[in-house]
Scaffold this motif. Sequence first.
Motif, PDB file in Angstrom:
ATOM      1  N   PHE A 158       0.549   0.579  -2.580  1.00  0.00           N
ATOM      2  CA  PHE A 158       0.027   1.493  -1.570  1.00  0.00           C
ATOM      3  C   PHE A 158       0.626   2.874  -1.751  1.00  0.00           C
ATOM      4  CE2 PHE A 158      -0.002  -2.858  -0.064  1.00  0.00           C
ATOM      5  CZ  PHE A 158      -1.363  -3.023   0.165  1.00  0.00           C
ATOM      6  N   CYS A 159      -0.202   3.867  -1.590  1.00  0.00           N
ATOM      7  CA  CYS A 159       0.186   5.259  -1.766  1.00  0.00           C
ATOM      8  C   CYS A 159       1.316   5.627  -0.812  1.00  0.00           C
ATOM      9  CB  CYS A 159      -1.034   6.140  -1.505  1.00  0.00           C
ATOM     10  SG  CYS A 159      -0.672   7.896  -1.566  1.00  0.00           S
ATOM     11  N   SER A 160       2.394   6.175  -1.371  1.00  0.00           N
ATOM     12  CA  SER A 160       3.522   6.518  -0.503  1.00  0.00           C
ATOM     13  C   SER A 160       3.245   7.781   0.311  1.00  0.00           C
ATOM     14  CB  SER A 160       4.807   6.659  -1.317  1.00  0.00           C
ATOM     15  OG  SER A 160       4.597   7.497  -2.427  1.00  0.00           O
ATOM     16  N   ARG A 161       2.172   8.467   0.007  1.00  0.00           N
ATOM     17  CA  ARG A 161       1.831   9.662   0.772  1.00  0.00           C
ATOM     18  C   ARG A 161       0.866   9.343   1.920  1.00  0.00           C
ATOM     19  NH1 ARG A 161      -0.926  14.343  -2.541  1.00  0.00           N
ATOM     20  NH2 ARG A 161       0.988  14.429  -3.773  1.00  0.00           N
ATOM     21  N   CYS A 162      -0.180   8.544   1.649  1.00  0.00           N
ATOM     22  CA  CYS A 162      -1.199   8.313   2.686  1.00  0.00           C
ATOM     23  C   CYS A 162      -1.422   6.839   3.027  1.00  0.00           C
ATOM     24  CB  CYS A 162      -2.523   8.945   2.282  1.00  0.00           C
ATOM     25  SG  CYS A 162      -3.456   7.991   1.070  1.00  0.00           S
ATOM     26  N   GLY A 163      -0.818   5.920   2.257  1.00  0.00           N
ATOM     27  CA  GLY A 163      -0.966   4.495   2.554  1.00  0.00           C
ATOM     28  C   GLY A 163      -2.197   3.854   1.951  1.00  0.00           C
ATOM     29  N   HIS A 174      -3.404   5.692  -9.283  1.00  0.00           N
ATOM     30  CA  HIS A 174      -4.060   6.842  -8.682  1.00  0.00           C
ATOM     31  C   HIS A 174      -4.528   6.504  -7.272  1.00  0.00           C
ATOM     32  CE1 HIS A 174      -7.875   9.192  -8.051  1.00  0.00           C
ATOM     33  NE2 HIS A 174      -7.014  10.160  -8.309  1.00  0.00           N
ATOM     34  N   CYS A 175      -4.298   7.423  -6.340  1.00  0.00           N
ATOM     35  CA  CYS A 175      -4.777   7.206  -4.970  1.00  0.00           C
ATOM     36  C   CYS A 175      -6.133   7.885  -4.817  1.00  0.00           C
ATOM     37  CB  CYS A 175      -3.793   7.762  -3.947  1.00  0.00           C
ATOM     38  SG  CYS A 175      -4.402   7.563  -2.256  1.00  0.00           S
ATOM     39  N   PRO A 176      -7.208   7.081  -4.602  1.00  0.00           N
ATOM     40  CA  PRO A 176      -8.543   7.680  -4.473  1.00  0.00           C
ATOM     41  C   PRO A 176      -8.685   8.497  -3.188  1.00  0.00           C
ATOM     42  CG  PRO A 176      -8.633   5.301  -4.116  1.00  0.00           C
ATOM     43  CD  PRO A 176      -7.223   5.622  -4.476  1.00  0.00           C
ATOM     44  N   ARG A 177      -7.803   8.272  -2.233  1.00  0.00           N
ATOM     45  CA  ARG A 177      -7.920   8.950  -0.944  1.00  0.00           C
ATOM     46  C   ARG A 177      -7.332  10.367  -0.987  1.00  0.00           C
ATOM     47  NH1 ARG A 177      -5.431   6.136   4.339  1.00  0.00           N
ATOM     48  NH2 ARG A 177      -6.507   4.262   3.649  1.00  0.00           N
ATOM     49  N   CYS A 178      -6.097  10.487  -1.567  1.00  0.00           N
ATOM     50  CA  CYS A 178      -5.438  11.801  -1.525  1.00  0.00           C
ATOM     51  C   CYS A 178      -5.134  12.377  -2.907  1.00  0.00           C
ATOM     52  CB  CYS A 178      -4.167  11.731  -0.685  1.00  0.00           C
ATOM     53  SG  CYS A 178      -2.781  10.919  -1.500  1.00  0.00           S
ATOM     54  N   GLY A 179      -5.431  11.612  -3.966  1.00  0.00           N
ATOM     55  CA  GLY A 179      -5.222  12.137  -5.311  1.00  0.00           C
ATOM     56  C   GLY A 179      -3.804  11.993  -5.843  1.00  0.00           C
ATOM     57  N   ASN A 180      -2.941  11.396  -5.050  1.00  0.00           N
ATOM     58  CA  ASN A 180      -1.546  11.194  -5.460  1.00  0.00           C
ATOM     59  C   ASN A 180      -1.477  10.284  -6.702  1.00  0.00           C
ATOM     60  OD1 ASN A 180       1.233  11.433  -5.192  1.00  0.00           O
ATOM     61  ND2 ASN A 180       1.389   9.678  -3.787  1.00  0.00           N
ATOM     62  N   ILE A 181      -0.509  10.565  -7.577  1.00  0.00           N
ATOM     63  CA  ILE A 181      -0.320   9.724  -8.765  1.00  0.00           C
ATOM     64  C   ILE A 181       1.085   9.143  -8.737  1.00  0.00           C
ATOM     65  CG2 ILE A 181      -0.117   9.766 -11.291  1.00  0.00           C
ATOM     66  CD1 ILE A 181      -2.473  11.782 -11.248  1.00  0.00           C
TER      67      ILE A 181
END
Length: 197
Positions: A158-163, A174-181
């Motif tokens: 899970f994305c540590s920025r947006c979950g 890759h986070c499809p929601r916020c683009g975080n890598i």
Amino acid sequence: MGQVTKSAQQKTGQLVLPGERLGVIEEFVPDTGTFVKDGVIFSQIVGRALPDLATRRISVYPLIREPRVPKIGSTVVGEVSNVQSENAVVRIFQIGEKLISGVFGGVLHISDVHLHYVDSMFDVVKAGDVVKANVISDKNQVFHLSTKDKELGVLYAFCSRCGGTLEPRRQAMHCPRCGNIENRKIALDYGKGLVKD
Ligand SMILES: [Zn+2]
């Protein structure tokens, strides 16, 4: 007839030992966990005597069921609860393909993550991830885990920025929601559910 019922009731749920007398074949039909000698029914095992008053069968059910505890070699699934630079703590909630009610604590050390050298545990797992691992030691009731095999590693990250749920893309996640890598050591069947096959 009254006597039969009384004797059956006395035995119901009672803890019996191997060789303990349960009744006679005139009273009961011997069933699992029993044996008959000279018309007398005995228990074959340690268990609870359970006569069925309708069918007149008497059985002994084993008292000890195999407890579900991780063993060396078990494949387990758990949630990463804490990550340090060299260790991750995993709350094991599945052994093999069976969910367990009790939660066991597992530890994944940085030397057991990959076949190759890993610089930091933060490049491997993050708190909240679901990981699949092998139990390699159970010293002092702490289950030491390995994710070296390609089948093992993070199943859900899970994305540590947006979950959001991370998706593998080339060498990174890759986070499809916020683009975080981010980085993870993922299992071969990443994102494909917890149950095999
Ligand atoms: Zn995100």
